[in-house]
Design an enzyme around this catalytic site. Structure first.
Site, PDB file in Angstrom:
ATOM      1  CB  SER A 140       3.223   1.610   6.167  1.00 28.60           C
ATOM      2  OG  SER A 140       2.062   1.969   7.125  1.00 28.60           O
ATOM      3  CG  ASP A 164      -0.032  -4.296   3.026  1.00 32.75           C
ATOM      4  OD1 ASP A 164       0.230  -3.623   1.821  1.00 32.75           O
ATOM      5  OD2 ASP A 164       0.062  -3.442   3.921  1.00 32.75           O
ATOM      6  CG  HIS A 188      -0.364   0.283   2.402  1.00 36.37           C
ATOM      7  ND1 HIS A 188      -0.209  -0.775   3.353  1.00 36.37           N
ATOM      8  CD2 HIS A 188      -0.071   1.488   3.178  1.00 36.37           C
ATOM      9  CE1 HIS A 188       0.240  -0.187   4.478  1.00 36.37           C
ATOM     10  NE2 HIS A 188       0.472   1.099   4.428  1.00 36.37           N
TER      11      HIS A 188
END
Length: 383
Positions: free
Chosen positions: A232, A154, A124
């Site tokens: 992230s 992911d 993402h």
């Protein structure tokens, strides 16, 4: 006569004393010269060795620090060079001038996987971007190319063309033996602030979160180490500085850290990353069916269509068909794989991840209110 002899004796004693003093001065000078040689030679070399040793070791810790603080500082200093900052952008054509413009689209973290320049991050982080750059810990920035991605986990791989001396792969651990209460350390770039360390503990194991693809990621690590936007893709480390997870999400109504963060376990990462590097996607074992959308009151994975020349076709599985009146007739419903219950389409995807292409599994299907066990040899998605 006695007086003359006495004078001669005194003179001889004086000359002998002068000779001895001269001899001692010579020996002292020789020792001094030898000492000078030691200083300019061996001792000087030792001084250089000490200087080199001082340069090769970390800066001495300030007084008053606890052992835990010293351990955390050393862990950060050793791991930080492996962590990088990722920025992405999109290319858009101006409505008025028709010129192509580059628009910033986001940022995140990543880490060096190998000396070939492969960088691991979240899918993402680079999703829907046209361009990505990677900034290493020393501040140097490189254009990155997309190598592979796996939305269902992911995870994504970028590659940069950087000197091998600048690429410091992160040590990889395991997540299968983690325990609740274990110390963890997260390094990333929250809000664009590079090289930020947060600490905490494993607060839960075996969590499940939804991926971008809508397929659950199982056995996710939950920790209370502060994870904010920009973290992230960064690493979650154990007390040995080894990678145990990839920080991917937070649970927070406000979008900022609320004490609950989730990380993809490293055991999943070590399974996915090699395939992404080699094939650009995960080389999954398949049975060769297309699944229907979930149907109300039907538990299991409904076979919509059977792929031609697939293991499922060879095993005789049936998809949805039309009867003579033009009505849809439900096909086979997969309810178990090697006795592991299958309640949804996601269950089937996740169950097959436990096997490799070429292995035989027993697929339990429901057909006309009866359950049949069918042996199927799995096929590689690359075949």
């Amino acid at each position: 006569m006695r007086v003359v002899l006495w004078i001669l004796l005194v003179a001889a004693s004086f000359l002998a004393g002068m000779f001895l003093m001269k001899q001692q001065a010579t020996e002292t000078a020789s020792e001094t010269d030898h000492s000078a040689l030691l200083v300019n030679g061996t001792e000087s070399a030792n001084a250089e060795d000490e200087e080199t040793l001082a340069l090769s070791t970390t800066e001495p810790m300030p007084l008053g620090m606890t052992e835990q603080e010293q351990h955390t500082i050393r862990l950060f200093e050793q791991a930080a060079p492996s962590v990088c900052f990722i920025t992405t952008s999109k290319l858009r054509r101006s409505y008025y001038s028709r010129n192509v413009q580059e628009i910033p689209s986001g940022s995140g973290s990543g880490f060096v996987w190998d000396k070939d320049g492969h960088i691991v991050t979240n899918y993402h982080v680079i999703q829907n971007s046209d361009r990505a750059t990677v900034t290493l810990s020393d501040g140097t920035t490189y254009e990155a190319t997309k190598v592979g991605q796996e939305p269902a986990k992911d995870l994504a791989i970028l590659k940069i063309d950087a000197p091998r001396t600048k690429l410091i792969p992160i040590p990889v651990g395991t997540s299968g033996n983690l325990r609740v209460g274990q110390n963890v350390y997260a390094i990333g770039n929250p809000f664009g602030l590079d090289q930020t360390l947060t600490t905490g503990v494993v607060s839960a194991l075996g969590r499940e979160i939804n991926s971008v693809a809508g397929i659950p990621i199982r056995d996710v690590i939950q920790s209370d180490a502060a994870i904010n936007p920009g973290n992230s893709g960064g690493p979650l480390l154990n007390s040995s500085g080894e990678l145990i997870g990839v920080n991917t999400a937070i649970y927070s109504p406000s979008g900022a850290s609320a004490g609950i963060g989730f990380s993809i376990p490293v055991d999943v990462v070590t399974w996915v990353v090699p395939d992404l590097i080699q094939y650009g996607r995960v080389n999954r074992p398949l049975i060769g069916v297309e699944l229907a959308r979930p149907l109300r009151d039907v538990e299991g994975a409904v076979v919509l269509n059977v792929v031609e020349n697939s293991p499922a076709e060879e095993a005789g599985l049936q998809g949805v068909v039309l009867d003579n009146d033009g009505n849809l007739v439900l096909g086979d419903v997969i309810v178990a794989v090697n006795r592991e219950p299958i309640a949804t389409n996601s269950d089937l995807y996740l169950a097959l991840e436990n096997y490799r292409a070429g292995e035989e599994v027993t697929v339990s299907i429901q057909r006309n209110d009866k359950v049949y066990d069918v042996p199927i040899i799995l096929k590689s998605s690359e075949q």
